[in-house]
Design an enzyme around this catalytic site. Sequence first.
Site, PDB file in Angstrom:
ATOM      1  N   CYS A  31      -2.078  -9.373  -1.515  1.00 24.62           N
ATOM      2  CA  CYS A  31      -0.741  -8.669  -1.803  1.00 24.62           C
ATOM      3  C   CYS A  31      -0.490  -8.558  -3.262  1.00 24.62           C
ATOM      4  O   CYS A  31      -0.817  -9.363  -4.025  1.00 24.62           O
ATOM      5  CB  CYS A  31       0.275  -9.686  -1.231  1.00 24.62           C
ATOM      6  SG  CYS A  31       1.881  -8.920  -1.425  1.00 24.62           S
ATOM      7  N   HIS A  46       2.003  -6.677   7.742  1.00 27.83           N
ATOM      8  CA  HIS A  46       2.265  -7.123   6.576  1.00 27.83           C
ATOM      9  C   HIS A  46       3.382  -6.658   5.997  1.00 27.83           C
ATOM     10  O   HIS A  46       4.037  -7.418   5.626  1.00 27.83           O
ATOM     11  CB  HIS A  46       0.975  -6.997   5.645  1.00 27.83           C
ATOM     12  CG  HIS A  46       0.914  -7.720   4.227  1.00 27.83           C
ATOM     13  ND1 HIS A  46       0.169  -8.702   3.790  1.00 27.83           N
ATOM     14  CD2 HIS A  46       1.687  -7.367   3.189  1.00 27.83           C
ATOM     15  CE1 HIS A  46       0.312  -9.257   2.691  1.00 27.83           C
ATOM     16  NE2 HIS A  46       1.552  -8.214   2.221  1.00 27.83           N
ATOM     17  N   GLU A  47       3.477  -5.356   5.776  1.00 27.17           N
ATOM     18  CA  GLU A  47       4.588  -4.757   5.144  1.00 27.17           C
ATOM     19  C   GLU A  47       5.998  -5.154   5.985  1.00 27.17           C
ATOM     20  O   GLU A  47       6.989  -5.446   5.421  1.00 27.17           O
ATOM     21  CB  GLU A  47       4.430  -3.316   5.031  1.00 27.17           C
ATOM     22  CG  GLU A  47       3.549  -2.998   4.313  1.00 27.17           C
ATOM     23  CD  GLU A  47       3.199  -3.819   2.969  1.00 27.17           C
ATOM     24  OE1 GLU A  47       2.185  -3.798   2.428  1.00 27.17           O
ATOM     25  OE2 GLU A  47       4.464  -4.016   2.147  1.00 27.17           O
ATOM     26  N   HIS A  73       7.520  -8.420   5.032  1.00 27.17           N
ATOM     27  CA  HIS A  73       8.175  -8.325   3.862  1.00 27.17           C
ATOM     28  C   HIS A  73       9.648  -7.945   4.092  1.00 27.17           C
ATOM     29  O   HIS A  73      10.275  -8.509   3.531  1.00 27.17           O
ATOM     30  CB  HIS A  73       7.732  -7.399   2.807  1.00 27.17           C
ATOM     31  CG  HIS A  73       6.598  -7.941   1.873  1.00 27.17           C
ATOM     32  ND1 HIS A  73       6.810  -8.736   1.059  1.00 27.17           N
ATOM     33  CD2 HIS A  73       5.352  -7.462   1.974  1.00 27.17           C
ATOM     34  CE1 HIS A  73       5.436  -9.153   0.409  1.00 27.17           C
ATOM     35  NE2 HIS A  73       4.451  -8.338   0.946  1.00 27.17           N
TER      36      HIS A  73
END
Length: 253
Positions: A169, A211-212, A215
């Site tokens: 990341c 993954h995003e 966030h």
Amino acid sequence: TSARRRGVDRSIMMTRCACKVASCSSRVTTTTTRRGAAVVARGKKKGFLFGEVENLSREGEGTKGDDEDAKSVRWSEPLAIAKYPAKCLRAKNAPVETFDKNLERLSKAMFKIMYETVGCGLAAPQVGVNYRMMVYNEAGEPGQGREVVLCNPQIVKFSKEKDLFEEGCLSFPKMYADVERPIGVQIEAQNLKGKKFKMTLEGFEARVFQHEYDHLDGVLYHDRMSPEVRASVQSTLDGFVEAYPGEDSEKAL
């Protein structure tokens, strides 16, 4: 997601893409095949991740800030990558309500810094803009692959099959570790015009998205690691916390 691609060939690059979206290595527990630069995990039954998968379909017209309280996304240049344990990485992210030129400029600025920092995906909170927006390009290079901008994305369905892949990341420089995720997702989102659409994502693209997406919920990839894997990177995490400027009250672990 970040991608370490300088001085290595593209196949190795794509196995080290760090998820801002996801950085991925060749340690995959499912059968994989390479389609261009992307790593695509195949479902074991009938070649489908969900039995029946839905192709990209567009529906609805979205909104352009009809609500009187809707305001343009606030941001300023130059953008900078927020490093862990910056508070913006754990903060609540507001929905995008106004789809205007300002939002389009933000998406371009996000792609720019993503490429400059050798990434293949980036969520708005990672540049201190706490809205539910992300950009990614699984190829990790301008002029190659496909640039995707997603506003207010939602996951509709996960595949049952999962794999273990190494991620990194941009908010955690040079920290790579295995994370287990579903190999496919079905999502709904809005584009820069506010128009709603659906997508089915598989393999590396699905991992980058997840993954995003984490966030946007204030979830970081070390939260997804097994206890054993988390222990292997704990000293690195502690180093980030110690090196971060400011008082403890300004940090969000």
